[in-house]
Design a protein around this motif. Structure first.
Motif, PDB file in Angstrom:
ATOM      1  N   SER A  39       0.717  -1.152   0.200  1.00 13.75           N
ATOM      2  CA  SER A  39      -0.086   0.018  -0.078  1.00 13.75           C
ATOM      3  C   SER A  39       0.842   1.106   0.072  1.00 13.75           C
ATOM      4  O   SER A  39       0.593   2.152  -0.588  1.00 13.75           O
ATOM      5  N   ASP A  98      -7.921  -3.581  -2.194  1.00 14.21           N
ATOM      6  CA  ASP A  98      -7.858  -4.425  -0.621  1.00 14.21           C
ATOM      7  C   ASP A  98      -9.317  -3.952   0.250  1.00 14.21           C
ATOM      8  O   ASP A  98      -9.038  -3.136   0.901  1.00 14.21           O
ATOM      9  N   SER A 135      -6.273   0.650   3.018  1.00 15.04           N
ATOM     10  CA  SER A 135      -5.340   1.564   3.747  1.00 15.04           C
ATOM     11  C   SER A 135      -5.102   2.932   2.950  1.00 15.04           C
ATOM     12  O   SER A 135      -4.545   3.863   3.411  1.00 15.04           O
ATOM     13  N   ASP A 194      -3.476  -0.806  -5.782  1.00 20.23           N
ATOM     14  CA  ASP A 194      -3.173  -1.601  -4.549  1.00 20.23           C
ATOM     15  C   ASP A 194      -3.801  -2.775  -4.307  1.00 20.23           C
ATOM     16  O   ASP A 194      -5.154  -2.741  -3.976  1.00 20.23           O
TER      17      ASP A 194
HETATM   18 MG   LIG Z   1      -1.963  -2.965   1.929  1.00 24.09          MG
END
Ligand SMILES: [Mg+2]
Ligand SMILES: Nc1ncnc2c1ncn2[C@@H]1O[C@H](COP(=O)(O)OP(=O)(O)OP(=O)(O)O)[C@@H](O)[C@H]1O
Ligand SMILES: [Zn+2]
Lengths: 242, 132
Positions: free
Chosen positions: A32, A55, A60, A129
């Motif tokens: 991330s 994610d 995040s 990500d």
């Molecule tokens: Mg991550």
């Protein structure tokens, strides 16, 4: 019964020159942070860049970016908000930053929905990500997105690299391009990851030292771009390795 | 309006099927929309009519609604989704990404968010008819 959403995905992505999934077989290796910094750095270099947090259960990037008070707009689809110059999309806009307990089928459905309705427009780069591992998100992207390149992150640990080795084998077996491997959180001069990367026939992209200052840079774009990690990523972009 | 992107997806998919089945003209497309996504039938119908390619010019779009059945994986309870029970923001979030239902809806019997959307999630193309 046919799901109409999958047909439109490549249409939605067709004005994006390059799609890069920042991924790893292992969790917690810095995907991330690397994805966010890569997106910001490319954007500062003058490219049009999007960042997409896939994610879903542990997002995040909104925290790393400090993406407060932003919201997508709707206009024949979803228009991602601009956060520090990036077209940014995350499930948190719909889960309102609460827990989203999703099983595989739900992850897959949410991913398809977001790919089908998000209007990214014209971009030079879309950085994704990824969640850790080679589960639903990796399999769905390979299945649904025609052109996608993987950038793989590992740490010096054998435990991380061995998961990466399996991920590489999977991606190579289905002929998905791999840009190379980034070794993050390095604390010694050990050269084994670099050597093993070479043996896999892949490019060793960068080594990033463990840097205690990274924690302070979370949510602060200027500090983040001042870290050694950001410097290494700038060098990577300048070297044309992407 | 998110209905427009879904309409675009329906047309693109129907077109693909028409090509595969060598249909010169598409006459009828049947679409099923699940309650959970709360698709506005009127907007979808309008968007479809606006996005029609030439080989669809006489095509009729039938949109049918399907109730959303949820089944708890913990206690086995089955229940129907009711939009009226949600506030506006939540309803809208689920409209865009139905999976966030797992953030806002709990099993009425045991309180678990671990349920299966057994029927009536989003949009499906049920059938397409045409002439060769
Ligand atoms: Mg991550
Ligand atoms: N080079 C580094 N030096 C020090 N800390 C780092 C470094 N890179 C990442 N971190 C820290 O390590 C933790 C994990 O990073 P990050 O969340 O980016 O990993 P991840 O691979 O995305 O994890 P997940 O698999 O859970 O998605 C974070 O707390 C991050 O701040
Ligand atoms: Zn229950």
């Amino acid at each position: 019964m046919v799901d109409p959403r999958t047909t439109i995905i490549n249409e939605r992505l067709k004005r994006i020159s390059r799609i890069i999934a920042v991924s790893s077989g292992k969790g917690g290796v810095g995907k991330s942070i690397v994805a966010t910094t890569l997106a910001l750095t490319l954007s500062r270099s003058g490219y049009k860049v999007g960042l997409f947090d896939l994610d879903f259960t542990s997002p995040s990037t909104h925290l790393i970016l400090g993406a407060k008070d932003t919201q997508p707009k709707e206009d024949k689809g979803i228009i991602p908000p601009v956060v520090h110059g990036l077209a940014y999309m995350s499930l948190i806009y719909y889960s309102h930053d609460q827990a989203a307990p999703l099983r595989g089928i739900d992850t897959s459905n949410a991913l398809i929905e977001l790919l089908a309705v998000t209007q990214w427009g014209e971009l030079d780069f879309l950085i994704i990500d990824m969640p850790p591992g080679i589960g639903d998100a990796v399999l769905d992207l390979i299945r649904l997105v025609k052109r996608i390149d993987f950038l793989i992150v590992t740490t010096p640990s054998l435990l991380a690299f061995e998961t990466v080795r399996k991920q590489v084998a999977l991606l190579q077996s289905v002929k998905v391009p791999i840009i190379g491997i980034v070794e993050n959180m390095k604390m010694t001069n050990a050269a084994n990851v670099r050597a093993e990367t070479g043996k896999l026939g892949l490019k060793f992209l960068a080594e990033i030292p463990y840097d205690a200052k990274i924690e302070e840079a979370i949510g602060d774009e200027t500090k983040l771009l001042g870290t050694v990690l950001a410097k290494k990523i700038r060098q990577l972009i300048a070297s044309n390795a992407l | 309006m998110h209905e427009w992107t879904l309409a675009e997806a329906v047309i693109a998919t129907a077109q693909q099927i028409a090509e595969k089945e060598k249909l010169r003209e598409v006459k009828e497309v049947t679409i099923k929309v699940g309650e959970l996504q709360q698709v506005e039938k009127g907007i979808l119908q309008f968007a479809l009519s606006q996005l029609k390619p030439t080989n669809f010019k006489n095509a009729k779009f039938h949109i049918t609604r399907a109730k959303t059945t949820l089944k708890c994986r913990v206690c086995g309870n089955t229940w129907l989704f009711k939009k009226q029970k949600l506030d506006k923001d939540t309803a809208e979030a689920i409209h865009f990404i139905p999976e966030v239902a797992h953030t806002y809806i709990k099993c009425p019997k045991c309180g678990s968010p671990d349920f299966e959307i057994t029927e009536g999630r989003g949009i499906w193309l049920e059938s397409i008819k045409g002439a060769r």
